[in-house]
Design an enzyme around this catalytic site. Sequence first.
Site, short mmCIF file in Angstrom:
data_model
loop_
_atom_site.label_atom_id
_atom_site.label_comp_id
_atom_site.label_asym_id
_atom_site.label_seq_id
_atom_site.Cartn_x
_atom_site.Cartn_y
_atom_site.Cartn_z
CG HIS A 65 16.06 24.59 -10.10
ND1 HIS A 65 16.99 23.79 -10.72
CD2 HIS A 65 16.43 24.67 -8.81
CE1 HIS A 65 17.90 23.40 -9.82
NE2 HIS A 65 17.59 23.93 -8.67
CG ASP A 102 -10.10 -11.20 -3.88
OD1 ASP A 102 -11.23 -11.27 -3.34
OD2 ASP A 102 -9.14 -10.57 -3.39
N GLY A 112 -12.91 -16.78 -4.71
CA GLY A 112 -12.58 -18.14 -5.13
C GLY A 112 -11.09 -18.38 -5.12
CB SER A 135 -12.30 -14.54 3.59
OG SER A 135 -11.45 -14.88 2.52
N GLY A 169 -14.64 -11.32 13.48
CA GLY A 169 -15.34 -10.56 12.45
C GLY A 169 -16.48 -9.73 13.00
#
Lengths: 565, 565
Positions: free
Chosen positions: A214, A392, A394, A437, A479
Amino acid sequence: MTILFNNPAEFAEDQFEGFLDLYSDRLRGVPGGAVAHRSGEPQVAVIVGGGSGHYPAFCGLVGPGFATGAVVGNVFTSPSAAQVYSVAKAAHQGRGVILSFGNYAGDNMNFGIAADRLRKEGIDVRIVVVTDDIASATEEEKRRGIAGDFTVFKVMGAAAAAGLDLDGVERAGRAANSATRTLGVAFSGCTMPGAEHPLFTVPEGHLGLGLGIHGEPGIRDEPLPTAEQLAHTLTTAVLEAAPANAGKRVTAIVNGLGTTKYEELFLLWKTISANLRDAGLEIIEPEVGEIVTSLDMGGCSLTLMWLDDELETFWRADAYAPGYRKQAAPIANLVASAGGEESAEAAVIPDATEAARALGTVALAGLESIARTLHTNEVRLGEIDAVAGDGDHGRGMVKGIDAALKAGAAAHAADAGVAWILTSAGQAWAEFAGGTSGVLWGAALEGAGSALTDSREAYTPTDFVAAADGFATAITDLGRATIGDKTLVDALLPFVEALREQVAAGTDFASAWSTAAAVATERAAATAALSPKLGRARPLAEKSVGTPDAGATSLALIVTDLGSL
Amino acid sequence: MTILFNNPAEFAEDQFEGFLDLYSDRLRGVPGGAVAHRSGEPQVAVIVGGGSGHYPAFCGLVGPGFATGAVVGNVFTSPSAAQVYSVAKAAHQGRGVILSFGNYAGDNMNFGIAADRLRKEGIDVRIVVVTDDIASATEEEKRRGIAGDFTVFKVMGAAAAAGLDLDGVERAGRAANSATRTLGVAFSGCTMPGAEHPLFTVPEGHLGLGLGIHGEPGIRDEPLPTAEQLAHTLTTAVLEAAPANAGKRVTAIVNGLGTTKYEELFLLWKTISANLRDAGLEIIEPEVGEIVTSLDMGGCSLTLMWLDDELETFWRADAYAPGYRKQAAPIANLVASAGGEESAEAAVIPDATEAARALGTVALAGLESIARTLHTNEVRLGEIDAVAGDGDHGRGMVKGIDAALKAGAAAHAADAGVAWILTSAGQAWAEFAGGTSGVLWGAALEGAGSALTDSREAYTPTDFVAAADGFATAITDLGRATIGDKTLVDALLPFVEALREQVAAGTDFASAWSTAAAVATERAAATAALSPKLGRARPLAEKSVGTPDAGATSLALIVTDLGSL
């Protein structure tokens, strides 16, 4: 702000009429509040309450397995003693009454008065006050009740439903309160119905640490942190305030106060759950959502209740209230199948010709080659991806091929043909690589497998071109990238085209593959050269056609290394 | 605004990790979204989806009896075709796939691409587009999907769980969409994670009629109405857009978009439900709450789905998803007891002496007298109350005494003594009068009855003073008002004191009562004379000690008329 109202002075009663209409199948209005319809044997009546404006607290918690009744005051105002008395009388089933509420002065007074009157009339009444807010006072008995209302009410509702007597329900409630700790933060105030201005404010770009529901004063204002930082702050503070003899099992509530939405709370939970597990705690059936709100206030809180066997049983028990439903049964019947239809049928390996099985051995060697290539180049691929993507690529490719190789090897060991080996590998790649991917590579391997089939008596270079085509078509189908979009398609389509031409021209397959791989390498290099220009500003939508640049490079590396087979 | 985030670009994925952790008992993450754990026989896979930011749509609707899988895009962005394909493949159980989503260009494209690819792989795929937003276009097939996503997905989820084949689930979904209409309004825009400004705004003090959940243009801006007016606007418009052959059964969803809170939605429901019933419609299991949100957007919508037998069956069916749980069983077992413990035991009338039964006849006559007094003075009491209160005192008192008289007469007819007659009457008064004064009068009659008991062989004037004291004590116990607070206590305590003195002095009881009644009348008049000074500004908390002024007057009238018995 609170936008919808008729007469602001009657907001609480008006909205309550709508609530009662909506849930008339499970509860009824009585003067002062709501009482659950009865089920089964008479039980201890657990009466909860406080002001309106905190839905699902308090009337939304009335129902089987939860509160027997709720007293409904005006917005942020304690109900009167007469209201408490009225609801308790209507809810009493001859086994005594628990009155439970947050530790606010008005509630203490009015519930206390009602308890006195009820006792004069011969009804055994116990009061269980909730005191979970660690920011509100150092001494436990002076603390206010906030989202911990929920754990304490839930435990008592379950205890009453389990048939415990008044002593038992009171004891369980006190144990739940002793085991419950909450810390909240506010980002913005809330506006009472009809008011022009918020009831209180938080400085722009700051949060109020420990600010009450409150607007009661908190500990201090702080600059707004990231979700991760806030999660750390809350977890650390609540863990430090753990009760004596705290065990290793907890339940948790991440509560939104009104305008802090589910997605934000899930984001907090990601870090909070990790923090709790890092602290060696087992988390039992946590709740993330709007549990105790404050109209349109911005903010959230973390509640932990440390569980012993009894508290865990009552916390896990079923409940069916308008604002909270818990039901153990259907969950227990679920089968966590790891891979949908495919894994359920994975044992049924399609028949394969000898030629298909022989080619399967080559395919497995191919998967092994891809795995070597990707492990060798994991860091490099990540670096290329970091220029235009999130770095990211790899890692994702390695996770994908590792899973694919494992699945392919298992299929090969079970005498599968080339199509099934590639299909199994593709499914595993998509499942474990994560991201777009991964889906594309998975579909592509499946596409190659489908083109080959397991039913041929012999495979020719033309079949291998068809497989490459099936691989590429899966990627372009899904894709929708074309050459020039700076994706792996930039390297893939020229590769397939070169392979097709070489084979059509009668070149031996090893040479044809080498020529095509050289084309892929050249195109990938051209695409990668474009990458610094892209910067970090690529729109998200564009990313959905595969991680750019690095995808072309990895394809080129893979096909080059495959050529040495 | 959206306050909590880490990297804004990864908000959707980050929060989804928290979501998956939380609900890992019933679903699992797959690339692109979530898939429900399986239960029972293979079923048609119902895949829903769209952008993030709409929780519980879409991932919160995955579970038994609801969607088989959800595809999760970025905030307010269609998922990619690869994501759709991936989720559908993981969710497919060999009985075909339904893809269902709102009618947005990006979703149409990406789900369509995925469907093509899935069909190439031999999976039977049907697309069911949701088009419920009547503000978005005149032609049904061009309309956008908003909260009607929920009814269409729910029907298909239930149809799939019921074992229907792909044709059957598709047909049920199309029927649900054809039967569903929604109109929404926006009060304020929403802010994307990390953004400085809202995605769109609504002019201050206005609403955007028909504004889309991502800020798509609506019909027009209008000044903010009352809740009642808005309820009329929404109900009228949606009813006018009813499908051809609409029947008389509907279900309804009143959906909050983010910052419009439960209490406001319940307030809307009060009027909407009345409007729908006035239109001759039967309302089947409506839902009021947050169903399809838009981050922290302010606004709401009304959805109606007209039901035939099949749609009603699927709408009522159980579901258990993270954001929506429906469970028929426990409700069916509930007993809607009308009066808690008391009514359940009403048949057991306590033994009473002859004297108690004789005095009971007098008590019943007293109740009849009170009823005459209150009916005669209903309007006058209302007028006095209207000066300082809400003008409902007369009405409330009449409702109370009518119920009390009926209950008292029933008890009398069943040979009850005075205590039980007054207790029954008091309970009924409290139950049916409503409001605080009803609770106080109810407790007071019970208090008088308790003081008398049904066990005396004779009753003396001293016992009647004790009864008056019991009556008054119940009121002061609960209301905590004292003389001078301008409540009925101003007249009540002097009345009891005068009665006590007169009886102690040996005055015959009729004379003693008349003298006391005169005191009450004088004090009530003095209190009533103060009332215009109070105006409308009385704080709400003060009202909780009984409606001022009119309470004293009604007491004085009652005791005066009782003197003539």
